[in-house]
Motif scaffolding. Sequence first.
Motif, PDB file in Angstrom:
ATOM      1  N   ARG A   1      32.481  40.870  36.898  1.00 32.06           N
ATOM      2  CA  ARG A   1      32.621  42.140  36.725  1.00 32.06           C
ATOM      3  C   ARG A   1      32.123  42.725  38.370  1.00 32.06           C
ATOM      4  O   ARG A   1      32.806  43.686  38.993  1.00 32.06           O
ATOM      5  N   GLU A   2      30.996  41.969  38.886  1.00 34.76           N
ATOM      6  CA  GLU A   2      30.484  42.626  40.319  1.00 34.76           C
ATOM      7  C   GLU A   2      31.372  41.954  41.151  1.00 34.76           C
ATOM      8  O   GLU A   2      31.762  42.711  42.090  1.00 34.76           O
TER       9      GLU A   2
ATOM     10  N   ASP B   1      34.764  41.632  40.902  1.00 39.46           N
ATOM     11  CA  ASP B   1      36.000  42.550  40.947  1.00 39.46           C
ATOM     12  C   ASP B   1      35.631  43.977  41.388  1.00 39.46           C
ATOM     13  O   ASP B   1      36.675  44.827  41.909  1.00 39.46           O
ATOM     14  N   ALA B   2      34.555  44.489  41.131  1.00 41.37           N
ATOM     15  CA  ALA B   2      34.077  45.847  41.470  1.00 41.37           C
ATOM     16  C   ALA B   2      33.858  45.887  43.080  1.00 41.37           C
ATOM     17  O   ALA B   2      34.071  46.917  43.668  1.00 41.37           O
ATOM     18  N   SER B   3      33.629  44.820  43.460  1.00 40.38           N
ATOM     19  CA  SER B   3      33.127  44.853  45.201  1.00 40.38           C
ATOM     20  C   SER B   3      34.431  44.442  46.013  1.00 40.38           C
ATOM     21  O   SER B   3      34.492  45.211  47.122  1.00 40.38           O
TER      22      SER B   3
ATOM     23  N   ALA C   1      38.840  44.105  46.090  1.00 43.81           N
ATOM     24  CA  ALA C   1      40.139  43.949  45.516  1.00 43.81           C
ATOM     25  C   ALA C   1      40.810  42.790  45.825  1.00 43.81           C
ATOM     26  O   ALA C   1      40.349  41.956  46.820  1.00 43.81           O
TER      27      ALA C   1
ATOM     28  N   ARG D   1      39.603  39.990  49.023  1.00 41.31           N
ATOM     29  CA  ARG D   1      38.643  38.855  48.401  1.00 41.31           C
ATOM     30  C   ARG D   1      38.600  37.635  49.423  1.00 41.31           C
ATOM     31  O   ARG D   1      39.576  37.419  49.617  1.00 41.31           O
TER      32      ARG D   1
ATOM     33  N   ARG E   1      35.329  32.876  42.005  1.00 41.46           N
ATOM     34  CA  ARG E   1      35.966  33.606  40.889  1.00 41.46           C
ATOM     35  C   ARG E   1      36.826  32.508  39.960  1.00 41.46           C
ATOM     36  O   ARG E   1      36.502  32.652  38.859  1.00 41.46           O
TER      37      ARG E   1
ATOM     38  N   GLU F   1      43.166  40.734  36.554  1.00 42.01           N
ATOM     39  CA  GLU F   1      42.650  41.449  37.627  1.00 42.01           C
ATOM     40  C   GLU F   1      42.305  42.780  37.283  1.00 42.01           C
ATOM     41  O   GLU F   1      42.843  43.329  36.279  1.00 42.01           O
ATOM     42  N   PRO F   2      41.147  43.401  37.794  1.00 49.51           N
ATOM     43  CA  PRO F   2      40.925  44.703  37.550  1.00 49.51           C
ATOM     44  C   PRO F   2      42.107  45.678  37.673  1.00 49.51           C
ATOM     45  O   PRO F   2      42.992  45.666  38.449  1.00 49.51           O
TER      46      PRO F   2
ATOM     47  N   SER G   1      44.572  47.060  41.018  1.00 51.08           N
ATOM     48  CA  SER G   1      44.391  45.951  42.106  1.00 51.08           C
ATOM     49  C   SER G   1      45.883  45.961  42.593  1.00 51.08           C
ATOM     50  O   SER G   1      46.664  46.006  41.897  1.00 51.08           O
TER      51      SER G   1
END
Length: 387
Positions: free
Chosen positions: A351-352, A354-356, A358, A362, A370, A383-384, A387
């Motif tokens: 989660r961290e 994906d939140a940080s 895109a 990455r 990941r 993927e979040p 995105s």
Amino acid sequence: MPDPDTSLRDAAAVRAAVADARAGLVDREVLADVVVLCAIAGEHVLVVGPPGTAKSEAIRRVARRLGESYYEYLIGRFTEPNEIFGPIDLRSLRDGVVRVETAGMLPEAEIAFLDEVFLGSTAILNALLGLLNERVYRRGSTVVKSPLRVCVGACNVLPEDPALAAFADRFLARVFVDPVPDERLEELLEIGRAGDAHRTEERPDSLAGALDRLAEAARAVDVGDVGILLATAIRRLRAAGVALSDRRAVRAQRLVAAAAVLDDRSVATPADLWVLPLIAPSADAQELAGTVLADLMTEAANRSLPHAAEAFSRGPAARAARMATAAGELLAELDVDPPADDRLRIEALLREIDASFAPDARPDELAVARSALIARLGDAVPEPAGS
């Protein structure tokens, strides 16, 4: 010239030792990183923070993992010099010769921690000046060449007495410690309940040889390519009102060189400039340094010291390197002793990530980390959204 392959192995060994030291620490990872950085650079660290914030525990953990001789003392207003440097040899004194027995005392330590360091008497501080700066202890007929790699001084608040300014300036790096933030209290309490269960054993083999070689490699690092950036950074800091002596400006290059070596490089690059806020003398000045130097530190990162690199640069490269390192350490830990909540920990790190970042922004190293975390879960993680 140090052998690159040897330096690579030594950096990996120190990296593993730092990871061991950080295990079980809550919000003290930066302190552990900075102590190791300064041990390679041959510089000293001043830690400022209230009592009861695990300053000494973090320092002890680093010392144990590096396998160094360690000296620790809590200085008070009535502390005598012989409590720190060693007692006078009475047999020699009867013959009119002043000789100090330094065995097991500060002059023969490789890593030292002096709590409440500014409470020392004039005699203690004067002796410390020579020891910290020249690595030599002198009293009477005693002249000891000290093996001191790094001295960590600690205090609750910075002294306001101008007479202490010259002594304080010998501590190039500054780390300001606060109580553990509210969002990590559950982690702190869990570790507190576990007690010694979170403590890892001391490494049986000393890393002194690796530290010696890395220190030698750091002295050979080419910092010329970042010379203009360093000069620009110092000008900006002084223009912003950050008081930096010429000594601090020049010796900052040692921190840059040590950061490069610990990142497996013999040439300093902009990636190593995250160390610059460390030389700012106060917490406010470090915060200001992070702001005025932000554009110079966008590439900053360090694989061996990811927590410190992220904390002082606040840049995306350092954040990605820290999360990639955390993923590797977590997977290695789970391979050895998988706990019941391993899925929760992996999902939290995912989660961290994906939140940080895109997906299209990455970094490759983080994308690989990941994927490894997802493979460990054994099922697909989308993927979040957006995105």
